[in-house]
Design a protein around this motif. Sequence first.
Motif, PDB file in Angstrom:
ATOM      1  N   ALA A 211      -4.187   0.198   2.423  1.00  0.00           N
ATOM      2  CA  ALA A 211      -3.049   0.061   1.514  1.00  0.00           C
ATOM      3  C   ALA A 211      -1.736   0.066   2.293  1.00  0.00           C
ATOM      4  N   LEU A 212      -1.644   0.908   3.326  1.00  0.00           N
ATOM      5  CA  LEU A 212      -0.457   0.914   4.184  1.00  0.00           C
ATOM      6  C   LEU A 212      -0.267  -0.441   4.853  1.00  0.00           C
ATOM      7  N   ILE A 213      -1.352  -0.980   5.393  1.00  0.00           N
ATOM      8  CA  ILE A 213      -1.268  -2.266   6.088  1.00  0.00           C
ATOM      9  C   ILE A 213      -0.821  -3.363   5.131  1.00  0.00           C
ATOM     10  N   ASP A 214      -1.358  -3.373   3.917  1.00  0.00           N
ATOM     11  CA  ASP A 214      -0.951  -4.381   2.926  1.00  0.00           C
ATOM     12  C   ASP A 214       0.544  -4.323   2.671  1.00  0.00           C
ATOM     13  N   LYS A 215       1.108  -3.130   2.618  1.00  0.00           N
ATOM     14  CA  LYS A 215       2.541  -2.983   2.361  1.00  0.00           C
ATOM     15  C   LYS A 215       3.366  -3.308   3.614  1.00  0.00           C
TER      16      LYS A 215
ATOM     17  N   SER B 151       2.745   3.970  -0.713  1.00  0.00           N
ATOM     18  CA  SER B 151       4.156   3.791  -1.080  1.00  0.00           C
ATOM     19  C   SER B 151       4.943   5.079  -0.882  1.00  0.00           C
ATOM     20  N   GLN B 152       4.341   6.206  -1.290  1.00  0.00           N
ATOM     21  CA  GLN B 152       5.022   7.493  -1.153  1.00  0.00           C
ATOM     22  C   GLN B 152       5.237   7.858   0.311  1.00  0.00           C
ATOM     23  N   LEU B 153       4.243   7.574   1.143  1.00  0.00           N
ATOM     24  CA  LEU B 153       4.370   7.892   2.566  1.00  0.00           C
ATOM     25  C   LEU B 153       5.432   7.021   3.231  1.00  0.00           C
ATOM     26  N   LEU B 154       5.435   5.743   2.933  1.00  0.00           N
ATOM     27  CA  LEU B 154       6.423   4.857   3.547  1.00  0.00           C
ATOM     28  C   LEU B 154       7.842   5.242   3.135  1.00  0.00           C
ATOM     29  N   SER B 155       8.028   5.585   1.864  1.00  0.00           N
ATOM     30  CA  SER B 155       9.366   5.986   1.422  1.00  0.00           C
ATOM     31  C   SER B 155       9.758   7.335   2.032  1.00  0.00           C
ATOM     32  N   LEU B 156       8.769   8.221   2.238  1.00  0.00           N
ATOM     33  CA  LEU B 156       9.056   9.497   2.897  1.00  0.00           C
ATOM     34  C   LEU B 156       9.519   9.274   4.332  1.00  0.00           C
TER      35      LEU B 156
END
Length: 237
Positions: free
Chosen positions: A17-21, A210-215
Amino acid sequence: MPHTAIVVGAGSKIAQALIDKLVKEDTCQHIIAISRGQTFSDSKITSINTQYDEASIEQACSQISLSAPVGKVFICQGILHQDELKPERKLESISSDNMLKVYEANTVTPSLWLKYLTPHLKSNEPCKVALFSARIGSISDNQLGGWYSYRASKAALNMMVQTFSVELARRAKNVKLLAFHPGTTDTPLSEPFQRSVPEGKLFTPEFVASQLLSLLDTLEMDGKASYMDWNHQSITW
């Protein structure tokens, strides 16, 4: 700022999911996805397949070639259960073999990745590194007991993150470390325990990513380790 992202454990649901974003982020020019066997077809992604013993980790890191400084690293590894290995509900369930397996997966292997990745992280640009920990690794927050090996391995990982951070504050001032608690996520790791999760507290991998990337976007480059959850709240060590 154009940057490279490195995702270790790229076969996991949250990592994918991280890679997709990250693929959709204009500033992320290059993604290095490291796993035991996962491959990706997007032109932004370089796949590196490896085992997770120390010699293989060192070899995999030697293959890394950067077109832009590393801005984000995600070390998405760990186990909770595997075959006959289950979280211990009482002290009579503790076994040395299972403790060593859990400690190796949750503490030793992530630490080795950080050891061999660090030379690639040093630059004049900020680099934020998220290692997947868990709230259950908090010693001060332990009110329920049980799950001995998992708790101890995550507490040990937290100590490694703290100790790495002290050294990197001297040797790689551009690196910020985060011990991240993703919450209970709908993945194979949590599957046997999902029935006890309160309504609304079982998260999708996409939500956690999403939460990790925004953090990471909000973390200050303060030279100190942080221990935080999916809701951007600090956890006591």
